[in-house]
Design a protein around this motif. Structure first.
Motif, PDB file in Angstrom:
ATOM      1  N   MET A 147       0.787  -1.172   0.003  1.00 40.35           N
ATOM      2  CA  MET A 147      -0.004  -0.128   0.077  1.00 40.35           C
ATOM      3  C   MET A 147       0.844   1.498   0.014  1.00 40.35           C
ATOM      4  SD  MET A 147      -3.124  -0.794   0.001  1.00 40.35           S
ATOM      5  CE  MET A 147      -4.120   0.159   0.682  1.00 40.35           C
ATOM      6  N   ALA A 148       2.188   1.300   0.760  1.00 39.45           N
ATOM      7  CA  ALA A 148       2.985   2.474   0.743  1.00 39.45           C
ATOM      8  C   ALA A 148       3.571   2.595  -0.665  1.00 39.45           C
ATOM      9  CB  ALA A 148       3.955   1.970   1.794  1.00 39.45           C
ATOM     10  N   GLU A 149       3.900   1.524  -1.163  1.00 37.13           N
ATOM     11  CA  GLU A 149       4.382   1.385  -2.760  1.00 37.13           C
ATOM     12  C   GLU A 149       3.577   2.201  -3.622  1.00 37.13           C
ATOM     13  OE1 GLU A 149       6.515  -1.147  -6.137  1.00 37.13           O
ATOM     14  OE2 GLU A 149       6.148  -2.076  -4.086  1.00 37.13           O
ATOM     15  N   MET A 150       2.026   1.665  -3.549  1.00 35.22           N
ATOM     16  CA  MET A 150       1.050   2.223  -4.311  1.00 35.22           C
ATOM     17  C   MET A 150       1.032   3.923  -4.242  1.00 35.22           C
ATOM     18  SD  MET A 150      -2.305   0.027  -4.715  1.00 35.22           S
ATOM     19  CE  MET A 150      -2.598  -0.619  -3.192  1.00 35.22           C
ATOM     20  N   SER A 151       0.972   4.261  -2.953  1.00 36.13           N
ATOM     21  CA  SER A 151       0.880   5.634  -2.887  1.00 36.13           C
ATOM     22  C   SER A 151       2.177   6.301  -3.163  1.00 36.13           C
ATOM     23  CB  SER A 151       0.489   5.961  -1.494  1.00 36.13           C
ATOM     24  OG  SER A 151       1.263   5.600  -0.522  1.00 36.13           O
ATOM     25  N   GLY A 152       3.176   5.855  -2.850  1.00 34.45           N
ATOM     26  CA  GLY A 152       4.537   6.177  -3.081  1.00 34.45           C
ATOM     27  C   GLY A 152       4.793   6.499  -4.736  1.00 34.45           C
ATOM     28  N   LYS A 153       3.987   5.692  -5.427  1.00 35.46           N
ATOM     29  CA  LYS A 153       4.100   5.657  -6.910  1.00 35.46           C
ATOM     30  C   LYS A 153       2.843   6.283  -7.612  1.00 35.46           C
ATOM     31  CE  LYS A 153       7.352   1.799  -7.430  1.00 35.46           C
ATOM     32  NZ  LYS A 153       7.571   0.441  -7.903  1.00 35.46           N
ATOM     33  N   LYS A 154       2.098   7.011  -6.829  1.00 36.37           N
ATOM     34  CA  LYS A 154       0.868   7.838  -7.141  1.00 36.37           C
ATOM     35  C   LYS A 154      -0.098   6.909  -7.853  1.00 36.37           C
ATOM     36  CE  LYS A 154       3.431  11.548  -6.470  1.00 36.37           C
ATOM     37  NZ  LYS A 154       3.584  12.025  -5.276  1.00 36.37           N
ATOM     38  N   PHE A 155      -0.122   5.755  -7.582  1.00 34.11           N
ATOM     39  CA  PHE A 155      -1.442   4.738  -7.847  1.00 34.11           C
ATOM     40  C   PHE A 155      -2.378   4.988  -6.858  1.00 34.11           C
ATOM     41  CE2 PHE A 155       2.144   2.783 -10.407  1.00 34.11           C
ATOM     42  CZ  PHE A 155       1.183   2.654 -11.637  1.00 34.11           C
ATOM     43  N   MET A 156      -2.025   5.496  -5.656  1.00 31.51           N
ATOM     44  CA  MET A 156      -3.187   5.410  -4.677  1.00 31.51           C
ATOM     45  C   MET A 156      -2.978   6.908  -4.032  1.00 31.51           C
ATOM     46  SD  MET A 156      -3.932   2.937  -1.439  1.00 31.51           S
ATOM     47  CE  MET A 156      -2.822   3.791  -0.251  1.00 31.51           C
ATOM     48  N   LYS A 191      -9.585  11.853  -1.995  1.00 27.98           N
ATOM     49  CA  LYS A 191      -9.461  11.149  -3.165  1.00 27.98           C
ATOM     50  C   LYS A 191      -8.170  11.841  -4.077  1.00 27.98           C
ATOM     51  CE  LYS A 191     -11.091   8.408  -7.082  1.00 27.98           C
ATOM     52  NZ  LYS A 191      -9.974   8.494  -7.932  1.00 27.98           N
ATOM     53  N   ASP A 192      -8.201  13.087  -4.284  1.00 30.16           N
ATOM     54  CA  ASP A 192      -7.261  13.898  -4.970  1.00 30.16           C
ATOM     55  C   ASP A 192      -6.254  14.489  -4.003  1.00 30.16           C
ATOM     56  OD1 ASP A 192      -8.942  13.569  -6.929  1.00 30.16           O
ATOM     57  OD2 ASP A 192     -10.050  15.268  -6.929  1.00 30.16           O
ATOM     58  N   ALA A 193      -6.084  14.123  -2.887  1.00 24.87           N
ATOM     59  CA  ALA A 193      -4.917  14.824  -2.059  1.00 24.87           C
ATOM     60  C   ALA A 193      -3.856  14.332  -2.446  1.00 24.87           C
ATOM     61  CB  ALA A 193      -5.342  14.738  -0.739  1.00 24.87           C
ATOM     62  N   GLU A 194      -2.719  15.003  -2.376  1.00 22.64           N
ATOM     63  CA  GLU A 194      -1.249  14.659  -2.645  1.00 22.64           C
ATOM     64  C   GLU A 194      -0.519  14.515  -1.307  1.00 22.64           C
ATOM     65  OE1 GLU A 194      -0.057  12.953  -5.103  1.00 22.64           O
ATOM     66  OE2 GLU A 194      -2.178  12.823  -6.283  1.00 22.64           O
TER      67      GLU A 194
END
Length: 194
Positions: A147-156, A191-194
């Protein structure tokens, strides 16, 4: 509070997972909570039901009609209420609607599918219920990394990490569910927060 527990139905898993979930289910009931779940008699599912039942709580099992026809032995016989649905999708919807909070216990592909569904619905603002991951013996450590990898790579969106929480202690997890305050930020901003 009515808590939905998702978890493995397999009777082949290590007993340590079964024992932890059964003990947690009993604590749930002693604290005044009831269970809505997939009606299974074995694995983590059966453990949750036995625990809640032994603590004096109510157990609502929800199961597709084909189980009555093909695998009746797989259904927990101690359900306070048993509801049959036409499909697996209807089963999930009923459990999701009835639940006031979710516990994701160790499980396989069905459990992961259920976790991602309630997380996606939360991200889309369809509910604001607590989601707790019961991380027994580090079972979900790999998922946490992914999950951390997903958000780190902007998939989440990174904000998704705040929509669920990991626990190794049942008492801490139940306290979290009991005191949960939903985020009131509009879903599209989360959802759109970065």
């Amino acid at each position: 509070m009515k808590i939905c527990i998702f978890g493995a139905s397999s009777a082949k898993i290590d007993e340590k997972y079964i024992a932890e979930v059964e003990a947690m289910g009993k604590k749930m009931a002693v604290r005044g909570h009831s269970l809505v779940y997939g009606a299974g008699a074995t694995g983590v599912m059966g453990a949750a039901a036995r625990g809640v039942k032994s603590g004096g709580g109510e157990v609502h099992g929800v199961i597709p009609e084909f189980f009555r026809e093909e695998r009746v032995e797989a259904i927990f016989g101690g359900c306070t209420k048993l509801t049959y649905t036409a499909t697996m999708a209807e089963r999930k919807t009923l459990m999701e609607d009835e639940a006031e909070a979710f516990i994701i216990a160790p499980g396989g592909i069905g459990t992961l599918e259920e976790f991602y569904e309630v997380l996606t619905l939360k991200q889309l603002g369809r509910h604001s219920k607590a989601i707790a991951m019961f991380n027994i013996n580090g079972y979900y450590n790999g998922l946490e990394s992914f999950m951390a990898e997903m958000s780190g790579k902007k998939f989440m969106a990174p904000s998704c990490h705040g929509m669920y929480k990991y626990f190794t202690d049942a008492d801490e997890m139940l306290l979290y569910l009991e005191n949960y305050q939903p985020d009131t930020t509009p879903w599209h901003q989360l959802k759109d927060a970065e």
